[in-house]
Design a protein around this motif. Structure first.
Motif, PDB file in Angstrom:
ATOM      1  N   GLU A  86       0.829  -1.206   0.000  1.00  0.00           N
ATOM      2  CA  GLU A  86       0.000   0.000   0.000  1.00  0.00           C
ATOM      3  C   GLU A  86       0.866   1.259   0.000  1.00  0.00           C
ATOM      4  N   GLU A  87       1.966   1.212   0.748  1.00  0.00           N
ATOM      5  CA  GLU A  87       2.880   2.354   0.799  1.00  0.00           C
ATOM      6  C   GLU A  87       3.945   2.267  -0.286  1.00  0.00           C
ATOM      7  N   SER A  88       4.534   1.088  -0.469  1.00  0.00           N
ATOM      8  CA  SER A  88       5.658   0.965  -1.405  1.00  0.00           C
ATOM      9  C   SER A  88       5.245   1.202  -2.850  1.00  0.00           C
ATOM     10  N   ASP A  89       3.971   0.983  -3.196  1.00  0.00           N
ATOM     11  CA  ASP A  89       3.488   1.263  -4.553  1.00  0.00           C
ATOM     12  C   ASP A  89       3.797   2.694  -4.964  1.00  0.00           C
ATOM     13  N   LEU A  90       3.799   3.592  -3.989  1.00  0.00           N
ATOM     14  CA  LEU A  90       3.979   5.014  -4.282  1.00  0.00           C
ATOM     15  C   LEU A  90       5.354   5.527  -3.870  1.00  0.00           C
ATOM     16  N   VAL A  91       5.866   5.041  -2.742  1.00  0.00           N
ATOM     17  CA  VAL A  91       7.125   5.565  -2.201  1.00  0.00           C
ATOM     18  C   VAL A  91       8.337   4.985  -2.922  1.00  0.00           C
ATOM     19  N   ASP A  92       8.360   3.671  -3.085  1.00  0.00           N
ATOM     20  CA  ASP A  92       9.510   3.009  -3.716  1.00  0.00           C
ATOM     21  C   ASP A  92       9.204   2.720  -5.187  1.00  0.00           C
ATOM     22  N   ASN A  93       8.801   3.739  -5.903  1.00  0.00           N
ATOM     23  CA  ASN A  93       8.370   3.587  -7.283  1.00  0.00           C
ATOM     24  C   ASN A  93       8.666   4.888  -8.022  1.00  0.00           C
ATOM     25  N   ALA A  94       8.835   4.819  -9.324  1.00  0.00           N
ATOM     26  CA  ALA A  94       9.101   6.021 -10.124  1.00  0.00           C
ATOM     27  C   ALA A  94       8.746   5.749 -11.576  1.00  0.00           C
ATOM     28  N   VAL A  95       8.353   6.780 -12.286  1.00  0.00           N
ATOM     29  CA  VAL A  95       8.079   6.664 -13.715  1.00  0.00           C
ATOM     30  C   VAL A  95       9.418   6.645 -14.455  1.00  0.00           C
ATOM     31  N   PHE A  96       9.583   5.717 -15.371  1.00  0.00           N
ATOM     32  CA  PHE A  96      10.823   5.665 -16.139  1.00  0.00           C
ATOM     33  C   PHE A  96      10.996   6.956 -16.945  1.00  0.00           C
ATOM     34  N   PRO A  97      12.227   7.434 -17.074  1.00  0.00           N
ATOM     35  CA  PRO A  97      12.483   8.651 -17.850  1.00  0.00           C
ATOM     36  C   PRO A  97      11.946   8.532 -19.273  1.00  0.00           C
ATOM     37  N   GLY A  98      11.292   9.572 -19.739  1.00  0.00           N
ATOM     38  CA  GLY A  98      10.789   9.624 -21.104  1.00  0.00           C
ATOM     39  C   GLY A  98       9.387   9.099 -21.286  1.00  0.00           C
ATOM     40  N   VAL A  99       8.865   8.372 -20.298  1.00  0.00           N
ATOM     41  CA  VAL A  99       7.547   7.758 -20.447  1.00  0.00           C
ATOM     42  C   VAL A  99       6.440   8.808 -20.527  1.00  0.00           C
ATOM     43  N   ILE A 100       6.508   9.817 -19.694  1.00  0.00           N
ATOM     44  CA  ILE A 100       5.465  10.844 -19.722  1.00  0.00           C
ATOM     45  C   ILE A 100       5.440  11.542 -21.079  1.00  0.00           C
ATOM     46  N   GLY A 101       6.615  11.848 -21.610  1.00  0.00           N
ATOM     47  CA  GLY A 101       6.679  12.481 -22.925  1.00  0.00           C
ATOM     48  C   GLY A 101       6.094  11.595 -24.005  1.00  0.00           C
ATOM     49  N   LEU A 102       6.336  10.285 -23.910  1.00  0.00           N
ATOM     50  CA  LEU A 102       5.775   9.344 -24.879  1.00  0.00           C
ATOM     51  C   LEU A 102       4.254   9.331 -24.794  1.00  0.00           C
ATOM     52  N   LYS A 119      -1.440  -6.177 -12.029  1.00  0.00           N
ATOM     53  CA  LYS A 119      -1.617  -5.561 -10.715  1.00  0.00           C
ATOM     54  C   LYS A 119      -3.119  -5.328 -10.502  1.00  0.00           C
ATOM     55  N   PRO A 120      -3.632  -5.541  -9.292  1.00  0.00           N
ATOM     56  CA  PRO A 120      -5.057  -5.284  -9.050  1.00  0.00           C
ATOM     57  C   PRO A 120      -5.463  -3.889  -9.504  1.00  0.00           C
ATOM     58  N   LEU A 121      -6.649  -3.794 -10.063  1.00  0.00           N
ATOM     59  CA  LEU A 121      -7.104  -2.554 -10.684  1.00  0.00           C
ATOM     60  C   LEU A 121      -7.053  -1.368  -9.741  1.00  0.00           C
ATOM     61  N   SER A 122      -7.451  -1.541  -8.494  1.00  0.00           N
ATOM     62  CA  SER A 122      -7.474  -0.423  -7.550  1.00  0.00           C
ATOM     63  C   SER A 122      -6.068   0.111  -7.302  1.00  0.00           C
ATOM     64  N   ARG A 123      -5.086  -0.788  -7.206  1.00  0.00           N
ATOM     65  CA  ARG A 123      -3.713  -0.356  -6.982  1.00  0.00           C
ATOM     66  C   ARG A 123      -3.134   0.284  -8.232  1.00  0.00           C
ATOM     67  N   ALA A 124      -3.481  -0.253  -9.399  1.00  0.00           N
ATOM     68  CA  ALA A 124      -3.003   0.332 -10.651  1.00  0.00           C
ATOM     69  C   ALA A 124      -3.526   1.757 -10.801  1.00  0.00           C
ATOM     70  N   ARG A 125      -4.801   1.955 -10.515  1.00  0.00           N
ATOM     71  CA  ARG A 125      -5.377   3.304 -10.594  1.00  0.00           C
ATOM     72  C   ARG A 125      -4.685   4.247  -9.611  1.00  0.00           C
ATOM     73  N   ARG A 126      -4.387   3.742  -8.440  1.00  0.00           N
ATOM     74  CA  ARG A 126      -3.734   4.562  -7.418  1.00  0.00           C
ATOM     75  C   ARG A 126      -2.345   5.004  -7.879  1.00  0.00           C
ATOM     76  N   VAL A 127      -1.609   4.101  -8.513  1.00  0.00           N
ATOM     77  CA  VAL A 127      -0.282   4.441  -9.027  1.00  0.00           C
ATOM     78  C   VAL A 127      -0.386   5.486 -10.139  1.00  0.00           C
ATOM     79  N   LEU A 128      -1.307   5.281 -11.083  1.00  0.00           N
ATOM     80  CA  LEU A 128      -1.481   6.245 -12.175  1.00  0.00           C
ATOM     81  C   LEU A 128      -1.893   7.609 -11.642  1.00  0.00           C
ATOM     82  N   ASP A 129      -2.793   7.611 -10.675  1.00  0.00           N
ATOM     83  CA  ASP A 129      -3.234   8.879 -10.084  1.00  0.00           C
ATOM     84  C   ASP A 129      -2.066   9.581  -9.395  1.00  0.00           C
TER      85      ASP A 129
END
Length: 230
Positions: A86-102, A119-129
């Motif tokens: 629940e915590e590590s999904d957001l804290v120990d995670n990062a978007v790979f460089p260039g992905v946002i631009g793509l 990944k469970p849908l609720s957690r995936a949505r939380r990461v994207l958000d």
């Protein structure tokens, strides 16, 4: 860039993305949460390198296959893991460089994009958000909370159906992922796959993919036709 199929250069009607190892560098959080889980349930604790094999496929399935857990033990471990994740999904995670631009390029070019993750849908949505990626996706597909839909082929089918419901042309889809689970799951739905080398798979896992790329610029050139500098 390695091309296995000349059709890789064609125009795609929509793009499906895996999440862990493709869009986000989530391995540190996943492996740490797994170590905490094994400690909590009294099982031997593996190294982070050993636990990289757990990143990508449905966790309950991996626990049964790699740890010889029973169905009940795997589900119990899954619940414990989710508490730590629940915590590590957001804290120990990062978007790979260039992905946002793509993703910005695909949106600007009007290419519909879907997420197809185990990944469970609720957690995936939380990461994207959390990383402000949600608005780039026409449809967000993930595993069900009880993992009755967790196999990658099922998730890809779910994402394609979701795109159809949104009125998207899915006649020329392409999957982007980093593990052989992505290739197999996409192939089961007659969807070609482009593999990214920056994820957690090995070169052998690219078998069946139509292309392998080592940079976001190369991936962009295959998805929207923009030239890659030499």
């Amino acid at each position: 860039m390695s091309l296995q199929n000349p059709e890789v250069a064609r125009s795609w009607s929509c793009v499906l993305f895996d999440l862990d190892g493709t869009l986000t560098d989530s391995a540190p959080g996943i492996t740490h949460s797994l170590q905490q889980t094994f400690a909590e349930i009294g099982r031997p604790i593996h190294s982070e390198d050993e636990l990289l094999a757990y990143v990508g496929p449905p966790l309950a399935t991996t626990l049964r296959e790699r740890e010889d857990f029973t169905e009940a033990e795997a589900l119990q471990a899954l619940e414990v893991y989710r508490g730590f994740a629940e915590e590590s999904d957001l804290v120990d995670n990062a978007v790979f460089p260039g992905v946002i631009g793509l993703l910005q390029t695909l949106k600007a070019d009007g290419v519909p994009v879907a997420l197809a993750t185990s990944k469970p849908l609720s957690r995936a949505r939380r990461v994207l958000d959390h990383f402000k990626l949600t608005d780039y996706f026409t449809f967000i597909g993930g595993a069900s909370e009880d993992e009755s839909r967790a196999d990658k082929a099922e998730v890809v089918a779910y994402a394609l159906a979701g795109l159809v419901e949104q009125g998207v042309d899915v006649s020329r889809p392409v999957m982007v992922g980093d593990r052989f689970y992505d290739v197999e799951g996409a192939n089961a739905n007659d969807v070609p796959t482009i593999m990214v080398e920056w994820g957690y798979g090995s070169p052998a896992e690219a078998k069946g993919a139509i292309a392998v790329v080592h940079s976001v610029d190369q991936l962009r050139s295959l998805l929207v036709g923009q030239a890659v500098a030499a």
